[in-house]
Motif scaffolding. Structure first.
Motif, PDB file in Angstrom:
ATOM      1  N   ARG A  95       0.796  -1.078   0.051  1.00 12.45           N
ATOM      2  CA  ARG A  95      -0.033   0.162   0.141  1.00 12.45           C
ATOM      3  C   ARG A  95       0.961   1.267   0.012  1.00 12.45           C
ATOM      4  O   ARG A  95       0.506   2.328  -0.333  1.00 12.45           O
ATOM      5  CB  ARG A  95      -0.997  -0.063   1.131  1.00 12.45           C
ATOM      6  N   LEU A  96       2.056   1.274   0.552  1.00  8.70           N
ATOM      7  CA  LEU A  96       2.906   2.428   0.499  1.00  8.70           C
ATOM      8  C   LEU A  96       3.747   2.525  -0.791  1.00  8.70           C
ATOM      9  O   LEU A  96       4.386   3.737  -0.921  1.00  8.70           O
ATOM     10  CB  LEU A  96       3.760   2.394   1.799  1.00  8.70           C
ATOM     11  N   ALA A  97       3.841   1.769  -1.516  1.00  6.70           N
ATOM     12  CA  ALA A  97       4.707   1.653  -2.813  1.00  6.70           C
ATOM     13  C   ALA A  97       4.259   2.697  -3.948  1.00  6.70           C
ATOM     14  O   ALA A  97       3.000   2.929  -3.988  1.00  6.70           O
ATOM     15  CB  ALA A  97       4.736   0.383  -3.576  1.00  6.70           C
ATOM     16  N   ASN A  98       5.168   3.555  -4.162  1.00  6.37           N
ATOM     17  CA  ASN A  98       4.692   4.325  -5.498  1.00  6.37           C
ATOM     18  C   ASN A  98       6.024   4.740  -6.186  1.00  6.37           C
ATOM     19  O   ASN A  98       7.368   4.470  -5.658  1.00  6.37           O
ATOM     20  CB  ASN A  98       3.919   5.519  -4.973  1.00  6.37           C
ATOM     21  N   ASP A  99       6.051   5.635  -7.222  1.00 10.09           N
ATOM     22  CA  ASP A  99       7.143   5.830  -7.952  1.00 10.09           C
ATOM     23  C   ASP A  99       8.383   6.569  -7.288  1.00 10.09           C
ATOM     24  O   ASP A  99       9.404   6.613  -7.558  1.00 10.09           O
ATOM     25  CB  ASP A  99       6.974   6.539  -9.219  1.00 10.09           C
ATOM     26  N   ASP A 100       7.794   7.489  -6.212  1.00  7.60           N
ATOM     27  CA  ASP A 100       8.767   8.235  -5.622  1.00  7.60           C
ATOM     28  C   ASP A 100       9.571   7.740  -4.514  1.00  7.60           C
ATOM     29  O   ASP A 100      10.330   8.199  -3.906  1.00  7.60           O
ATOM     30  CB  ASP A 100       8.356   9.509  -5.100  1.00  7.60           C
ATOM     31  N   ARG A 101       9.188   6.534  -3.929  1.00 11.02           N
ATOM     32  CA  ARG A 101       9.678   6.063  -2.724  1.00 11.02           C
ATOM     33  C   ARG A 101      10.025   4.514  -2.696  1.00 11.02           C
ATOM     34  O   ARG A 101       9.257   3.615  -3.405  1.00 11.02           O
ATOM     35  CB  ARG A 101       8.868   6.247  -1.497  1.00 11.02           C
ATOM     36  N   LYS A 102      11.096   4.075  -2.247  1.00 10.71           N
ATOM     37  CA  LYS A 102      11.363   2.485  -2.352  1.00 10.71           C
ATOM     38  C   LYS A 102      10.828   2.092  -0.959  1.00 10.71           C
ATOM     39  O   LYS A 102      11.019   2.602   0.202  1.00 10.71           O
ATOM     40  CB  LYS A 102      12.968   2.261  -2.465  1.00 10.71           C
ATOM     41  N   ILE A 103      10.569   0.729  -0.937  1.00  9.82           N
ATOM     42  CA  ILE A 103       9.994   0.056   0.274  1.00  9.82           C
ATOM     43  C   ILE A 103      10.979  -1.170   0.605  1.00  9.82           C
ATOM     44  O   ILE A 103      11.131  -1.958  -0.317  1.00  9.82           O
ATOM     45  CB  ILE A 103       8.581  -0.543   0.167  1.00  9.82           C
ATOM     46  N   PHE A 104      11.651  -1.073   1.695  1.00  6.07           N
ATOM     47  CA  PHE A 104      12.284  -2.460   1.956  1.00  6.07           C
ATOM     48  C   PHE A 104      11.509  -3.414   2.916  1.00  6.07           C
ATOM     49  O   PHE A 104      10.948  -2.842   3.952  1.00  6.07           O
ATOM     50  CB  PHE A 104      13.604  -1.851   2.752  1.00  6.07           C
ATOM     51  N   GLY A 105      11.057  -4.421   2.161  1.00  5.83           N
ATOM     52  CA  GLY A 105      10.153  -5.289   2.845  1.00  5.83           C
ATOM     53  C   GLY A 105       9.158  -5.972   1.812  1.00  5.83           C
ATOM     54  O   GLY A 105       8.966  -5.337   1.054  1.00  5.83           O
ATOM     55  N   PRO A 106       8.925  -7.243   2.020  1.00  9.83           N
ATOM     56  CA  PRO A 106       8.008  -7.866   1.080  1.00  9.83           C
ATOM     57  C   PRO A 106       6.765  -7.465   1.004  1.00  9.83           C
ATOM     58  O   PRO A 106       6.043  -6.790   1.949  1.00  9.83           O
ATOM     59  CB  PRO A 106       8.088  -9.393   1.378  1.00  9.83           C
ATOM     60  N   ILE A 107       5.973  -7.483  -0.031  1.00 12.86           N
ATOM     61  CA  ILE A 107       4.626  -7.453  -0.209  1.00 12.86           C
ATOM     62  C   ILE A 107       3.806  -8.622   0.588  1.00 12.86           C
ATOM     63  O   ILE A 107       4.273  -9.798   0.894  1.00 12.86           O
ATOM     64  CB  ILE A 107       3.965  -7.535  -1.721  1.00 12.86           C
ATOM     65  N   ALA A 108       2.600  -8.334   0.825  1.00  7.64           N
ATOM     66  CA  ALA A 108       1.695  -9.334   1.605  1.00  7.64           C
ATOM     67  C   ALA A 108       1.865 -10.646   1.031  1.00  7.64           C
ATOM     68  O   ALA A 108       1.946 -11.673   2.041  1.00  7.64           O
ATOM     69  CB  ALA A 108       0.349  -8.942   1.883  1.00  7.64           C
ATOM     70  N   SER A 109       1.508 -11.043  -0.289  1.00  8.67           N
ATOM     71  CA  SER A 109       1.585 -12.246  -0.814  1.00  8.67           C
ATOM     72  C   SER A 109       2.805 -12.981  -0.411  1.00  8.67           C
ATOM     73  O   SER A 109       3.131 -14.113  -0.290  1.00  8.67           O
ATOM     74  CB  SER A 109       1.263 -12.248  -2.198  1.00  8.67           C
ATOM     75  N   ALA A 110       3.996 -12.206  -0.385  1.00 12.90           N
ATOM     76  CA  ALA A 110       5.389 -12.890  -0.115  1.00 12.90           C
ATOM     77  C   ALA A 110       5.586 -12.928   1.512  1.00 12.90           C
ATOM     78  O   ALA A 110       6.264 -14.154   1.880  1.00 12.90           O
ATOM     79  CB  ALA A 110       6.378 -12.100  -0.576  1.00 12.90           C
ATOM     80  N   ALA A 111       5.179 -12.203   2.427  1.00 12.65           N
ATOM     81  CA  ALA A 111       5.213 -12.186   3.609  1.00 12.65           C
ATOM     82  C   ALA A 111       4.362 -13.212   4.321  1.00 12.65           C
ATOM     83  O   ALA A 111       4.503 -13.704   5.602  1.00 12.65           O
ATOM     84  CB  ALA A 111       4.789 -10.757   4.303  1.00 12.65           C
ATOM     85  N   ARG A 112       3.499 -13.887   3.668  1.00  9.70           N
ATOM     86  CA  ARG A 112       2.770 -14.841   3.841  1.00  9.70           C
ATOM     87  C   ARG A 112       3.418 -16.288   4.191  1.00  9.70           C
ATOM     88  O   ARG A 112       2.930 -16.972   5.167  1.00  9.70           O
ATOM     89  CB  ARG A 112       1.728 -15.421   2.750  1.00  9.70           C
ATOM     90  N   ILE A 113       4.855 -16.127   3.869  1.00 10.46           N
ATOM     91  CA  ILE A 113       5.648 -17.371   4.320  1.00 10.46           C
ATOM     92  C   ILE A 113       5.820 -17.363   5.629  1.00 10.46           C
ATOM     93  O   ILE A 113       6.338 -18.228   6.190  1.00 10.46           O
ATOM     94  CB  ILE A 113       6.980 -17.173   3.573  1.00 10.46           C
ATOM     95  N   GLU A 114       5.782 -16.180   6.290  1.00  6.93           N
ATOM     96  CA  GLU A 114       5.701 -16.341   7.768  1.00  6.93           C
ATOM     97  C   GLU A 114       4.522 -16.163   8.407  1.00  6.93           C
ATOM     98  O   GLU A 114       4.268 -16.732   9.392  1.00  6.93           O
ATOM     99  CB  GLU A 114       6.427 -14.908   8.206  1.00  6.93           C
ATOM    100  N   ALA A 115       3.408 -15.356   7.683  1.00  9.37           N
ATOM    101  CA  ALA A 115       2.337 -15.278   8.515  1.00  9.37           C
ATOM    102  C   ALA A 115       1.275 -16.360   8.618  1.00  9.37           C
ATOM    103  O   ALA A 115       0.481 -16.377   9.069  1.00  9.37           O
ATOM    104  CB  ALA A 115       1.686 -13.811   7.542  1.00  9.37           C
ATOM    105  N   ASP A 116       1.547 -17.416   7.696  1.00 11.39           N
ATOM    106  CA  ASP A 116       0.785 -18.568   7.520  1.00 11.39           C
ATOM    107  C   ASP A 116       1.755 -19.633   7.224  1.00 11.39           C
ATOM    108  O   ASP A 116       1.969 -19.897   6.465  1.00 11.39           O
ATOM    109  CB  ASP A 116      -0.271 -18.337   6.013  1.00 11.39           C
ATOM    110  N   LYS A 117       1.852 -20.237   8.572  1.00  7.37           N
ATOM    111  CA  LYS A 117       2.666 -21.590   8.699  1.00  7.37           C
ATOM    112  C   LYS A 117       2.111 -22.552   7.699  1.00  7.37           C
ATOM    113  O   LYS A 117       2.932 -23.328   7.163  1.00  7.37           O
ATOM    114  CB  LYS A 117       2.781 -21.872  10.045  1.00  7.37           C
ATOM    115  N   ALA A 118       0.694 -22.706   7.617  1.00  6.38           N
ATOM    116  CA  ALA A 118       0.331 -23.695   6.720  1.00  6.38           C
ATOM    117  C   ALA A 118       0.839 -23.586   5.351  1.00  6.38           C
ATOM    118  O   ALA A 118       1.307 -24.451   4.532  1.00  6.38           O
ATOM    119  CB  ALA A 118      -1.103 -23.778   6.684  1.00  6.38           C
TER     120      ALA A 118
END
Ligand code: AMP
Ligand code: GLY
Length: 436
Positions: A95-118
């Motif tokens: 939700r924060l990503a845009n052309d003027d700023r970089k984000i360090f940290g994965p998007i939600a679908s990638a963060a699911r690797i931690e957030a959903d152990k199944a």
């Protein structure tokens, strides 16, 4: 100001309030390109490096996103570093990503690797990544009969994010049944326990392997070892982590290559096959079993306290490294390590990980830092008119560099001895498992 043009200064916003975020900020500040540095919400130590902003990123609702976005626009933020897992899992990076700023940290679908152990188990299965045998359950009675049928010890895990408390290592069937009831009947972890993983209990030493991933390239950071239990010699209740050291001699170059090719690369590739581009830190918590390293969990962020020794030893420009991770150009940055060892000892509040009191005045940090090899990162602290006081269970992360682990540990312990607050305690044996 944007992060796009190469030589411009970059203003940075770090989200989070722990020792991990203090250490990341301290390292970013060394960069020639680091402009203004902000922490949201930060702690009693981070404002010495920049400015603390009263925004709490834990709950990613529309107001929080709007507040952060507004702050970023008003302060020409070129890089946002998202420290903890909760906002990542809730899609803050998306939700924060845009052309003027970089984000360090994965998007939600990638963060699911931690957030959903199944889901993590599914990725591991699809990619043949070595891990404990497991079954996933959504129904209590089915889980109960499975647990009763098992003859060897199991671990019961709430599938969702449970502030690090959703994993119950069981010695026998009765404990495993209690753990199931805790998750699925008593709802002790809320929705996080609706789905449960029951897996074989492994034995061996644990190591933390963190890697930077830019979508294409993977750069594995030096291996470290955390100490999760409260008592000396790994006894007592689990905590958020009582100390870590880096590098650990438990992982040699050959094993590191195996972990890279059999764990990290397959995980990133498996997600890519699903159309998910992983960018940020991928952290594999591994157990070194008699049958080789096996994954206990994946995290989608820097570990705490593992990050503190990593930042102490990192040679290279963290700002450039983080921008390159966001840009997909990690292969173009220089990254090297101080050959020395770093030991980080966590000083905690009296009573932690149970009930503890806040607002205890902290003294002696400056004296501890008189040794040039010592750096004290703040975690649960806040500034008041009387000075810095405790404001959490894990209060300070006392880090020391040494020629070897023995020296680093001795220096860290000596530094802790110079710091006082009522009820303070720490483990003086960080690294003992590999020390003669
Ligand atoms: P996790 O959050 O999944 O890393 O689990 C927290 C802690 O529980 C780990 O650091 C291990 O000490 C322990 N643990 C998790 N899974 C297992 C397992 N399969 N066997 C033994 N211990 C485990
Ligand atoms: N040190 C363990 C973690 O960050 O999850």
């Amino acid at each position: 100001m944007s992060a796009k043009s190469n030589k411009e200064k970059v203003n940075v916003l770090i989200l989070g309030s722990g020792g991990r975020e203090h250490a990341i900020g301290w390292k970013l500040k060394e960069s020639k390109r680091c402009g203004k540095l902000f922490f949201a919400p930060g702690n009693g130590g981070t404002d010495a490096l920049g400015e603390n902003v009263p925004i709490n990123p834990d709950r990613v609702d529309t107001k929080t996103v709007d507040d952060i976005d507004y702050f970023c626009r008003n302060n020409a933020i070129g890089l946002v570093v998202i420290g903890p897992e909760d906002p990542l899992a809730q899609g803050l990076a998306d939700r924060l990503a845009n052309d003027d700023r970089k984000i360090f940290g994965p998007i939600a679908s990638a963060a699911r690797i931690e957030a959903d152990k199944a889901y993590a188990k599914q990725v591991m299965k699809a990619a043949s990544i070595p891990t404990a045998d497991s079954r996933v359950f959504k129904d209590y009675f089915v889980a109960e009969s499975y647990v009763k049928s098992r003859e060897t010890p199991v671990v019961v895990k709430a599938a969702g994010l449970a502030k690090g408390k959703g994993v119950i290592v069981c010695d026998n069937t009765a404990q495993a049944l209690d753990a199931l009831a805790l998750c699925m009947k008593n709802k002790s972890f809320g929705d996080a326990g609706d789905t449960v993983i029951v897996e074989e209990r492994l034995t061996g030493q644990e190591v933390s392997i963190l890697a930077l991933v830019d979508g294409r390239n993977i750069y594995v950071l030096d291996p470290s070892q955390d100490h999760k239990q409260a008592g000396e010699g790994d006894t007592g209740p689990n905590t958020g982590g009582m100390g870590a050291y880096c590098p650990t001699p438990l992982i040699d170059e050959k094993m590191m290559n195996t972990i890279q090719s059999e764990v990290l690369v397959p995980a990133v590739d498996a997600m890519r096959r699903e159309g998910i581009e992983y960018k940020g830190v991928l952290y594999a918590g591994l157990m070194l079993t008699a049958g080789g390293p096996k994954v206990l969990e994946f995290n989608c962020r820097f570990g705490d306290p593992e990050t503190q020794p990593l930042m102490m030893r990192l040679k290279g420009d963290l700002l450039e490294i983080m921008l390159a991770t966001a840009d997909g150009t990690l292969d173009e940055v220089d990254l090297a390590w101080d050959k020395r060892c770093c030991c980080c000892v966590v000083m905690a509040s009296g009573g932690y990980p149970g009930k503890y009191q806040n607002d205890k005045l902290i003294k002696g940090i400056a004296a501890a830092e008189e040794d040039k090899d010592v750096k004290v990162f703040h975690a649960g602290t806040k500034k008041t008119k009387d000075g810095v006081v405790t404001a959490g269970g894990r209060v300070l992360n006392v880090c020391a560099m040494g020629a070897d682990l023995k020296e680093a540990q001795a220096k860290a312990n000596a530094a802790c001895a110079k710091i006082q607050f009522e009820g303070a305690w720490y483990r003086s044996d960080i690294g003992y498992r590999v020390m003669k």
